[in-house]
Scaffold this active site. Structure first.
Site, PDB file in Angstrom:
ATOM      1  N   LYS A  64       0.845  -1.203   0.000  1.00  0.00           N
ATOM      2  CA  LYS A  64       0.000   0.000   0.000  1.00  0.00           C
ATOM      3  C   LYS A  64       0.880   1.253   0.000  1.00  0.00           C
ATOM      4  CE  LYS A  64      -3.789  -2.443   2.228  1.00  0.00           C
ATOM      5  NZ  LYS A  64      -4.485  -2.820   3.452  1.00  0.00           N
ATOM      6  N   GLN A 108      -4.578  -1.399   9.607  1.00  0.00           N
ATOM      7  CA  GLN A 108      -4.554  -2.738   9.014  1.00  0.00           C
ATOM      8  C   GLN A 108      -5.201  -3.758   9.957  1.00  0.00           C
ATOM      9  OE1 GLN A 108      -3.646  -3.391   5.930  1.00  0.00           O
ATOM     10  NE2 GLN A 108      -3.758  -5.609   6.003  1.00  0.00           N
ATOM     11  N   ASP A 131     -10.977   2.997   4.326  1.00  0.00           N
ATOM     12  CA  ASP A 131     -11.440   1.608   4.353  1.00  0.00           C
ATOM     13  C   ASP A 131     -12.971   1.512   4.336  1.00  0.00           C
ATOM     14  OD1 ASP A 131      -9.702  -0.548   4.333  1.00  0.00           O
ATOM     15  OD2 ASP A 131      -9.150  -0.330   6.447  1.00  0.00           O
TER      16      ASP A 131
HETATM   17  N1  GUN Z   1      -6.742  -6.713   6.057  1.00  0.00           N
HETATM   18  C1  GUN Z   1      -7.069  -7.435   4.949  1.00  0.00           C
HETATM   19  N2  GUN Z   1      -7.760  -6.668   4.077  1.00  0.00           N
HETATM   20  C2  GUN Z   1      -7.868  -5.451   4.643  1.00  0.00           C
HETATM   21  C3  GUN Z   1      -8.464  -4.237   4.210  1.00  0.00           C
HETATM   22  O1  GUN Z   1      -9.050  -4.118   3.127  1.00  0.00           O
HETATM   23  N3  GUN Z   1      -8.368  -3.194   5.075  1.00  0.00           N
HETATM   24  C4  GUN Z   1      -7.732  -3.308   6.279  1.00  0.00           C
HETATM   25  N4  GUN Z   1      -7.690  -2.228   7.063  1.00  0.00           N
HETATM   26  N5  GUN Z   1      -7.167  -4.421   6.692  1.00  0.00           N
HETATM   27  C5  GUN Z   1      -7.229  -5.482   5.876  1.00  0.00           C
END
Ligand code: GUN
Length: 309
Positions: A64, A108, A131
């Protein structure tokens, strides 16, 4: 275009190239981010908070950050020990909420068991919630006001892939979403309702899932169970979107293998379109995170963003 006629064991499905669609989407984001920077003199800013040392999460967070840097975004990663208290994490969230150079914040998941993910989501400023997990953004999406929400990245990316396969008008399509998580199942169902699909959400208590699946023109698997969806669950010509990312141990010292929630080769003998794992939805998730960060930056600075993905 109608898919080619099938024989029982050969692959008939068109494999949807998520990386190629993500690259195309990222080019549009890049162009829009340049226009944003030229007009405002600012860079979109993304902060990612990682708690602990889970290797999978470390890879996701690194990817990311890299994607943000490639687009010239301001990118910040906060890494906290697995022992961090919930109060200390909430304090960091508050600090990022108050930081004008950061327009998007993602914590995350999963978080360690002693931290309540709901409390953390509720602490994030809805305007920075890239998110789409705060109650405000969930509510906007669920009430049909997705245009003013920030929408979870994997669902948003999945719908773009479906539109690339079936065309932009999904009206009347029969869709089955397997999985009811806050991050994928529920929001992708809401997005498909918004696209005028007839949507069923299946979960662990659903009766006769294979029979339900066989009715679906759009089948989305988001359960986290390796290859659970078998070939004979798939309706002929269906569009199959596999959101699962399951790491299976390699055999005889081989490297670990990634598989989805769909038994790919079996399903590809019947589906019209199918996403692979890896190389399908995953690439779109990061592209949509970049789109959300730019959208959040534009809203916070009053810039009229044109981003038609
Ligand atoms: N862990 C796995 N996929 C995601 C996501 O799309 N967002 C977040 N914050 N954590 C994740």
């Amino acid at each position: 275009m109608a898919p080619a006629p099938s024989s029982s064991s050969e692959r008939r499905a068109t494999v949807i190239d998520g990386k190629a669609v993500a690259a195309e989407v990222t080019e549009k984001i890049d162009a829009a981010a340049r226009a944003f920077a030229a007009a405002t003199g600012k860079r979109p800013g993304l902060a990612v908070i990682l708690v602990g040392e889970d290797p999978g999460s470390q890879v996701y967070v690194r990817n990311k950050g890299r994607a943000a840097e490639r687009l010239g975004f301001h990118s910040v990663q906060h890494t906290l020990p697995v022992t961090v208290t919930e109060a200390a994490l909430l304090e960091l969230v508050e600090n990022v909420n108050a930081d004008d150079s950061i327009h998007g914040l993602l914590v995350q998941l999963p978080l360690p068991a002693h931290i309540d993910p709901k409390r953390v989501a509720e602490a994030i400023a809805p305007s920075k919630d890239v998110d789409g997990l705060t109650p405000i953004n969930i509510g906007r999406l669920a009430s049909g006001d997705g245009a003013h929400a920030l929408i979870p990245c994997t669902p948003a990316g999945s719908v773009i892939l479906i539109r690339r396969a079936l065309g932009n008008d999904l009206t009347g399509r029969n869709a089955l979403v397997i999985g009811r998580s806050n991050i994928v199942g529920r929001p992708v169902a809401q997005l498909l309702i918004q696209e005028n699909c007839t949507v069923t959400i299946a979960h662990s208590k659903t009766r006769d899932l294979p029979a339900l699946a066989r009715q679906a023109e759009i089948l989305i698997a988001a359960v986290g169970r390796p290859e659970m969806v078998r070939g004979d669950w798939v309706r002929e010509g269906a569009c199959v979107i596999d959101v699962g990312v399951n790491r299976l141990p390699g055999k005889d010292g081989d490297k670990a293998r990634l598989v989805g929630d769909v038994a790919f080769e079996e399903a590809a003998t019947r589906a019209g379109w199918i996403t692979p794992v890896p190389g399908g939805v995953g690439a779109m998730t990061i592209a949509m995170l970049m789109a959300n960060t730019l959208t959040a930056a534009a809203r916070q600075t009053g810039f009229a963003l044109i981003l038609d993905l």
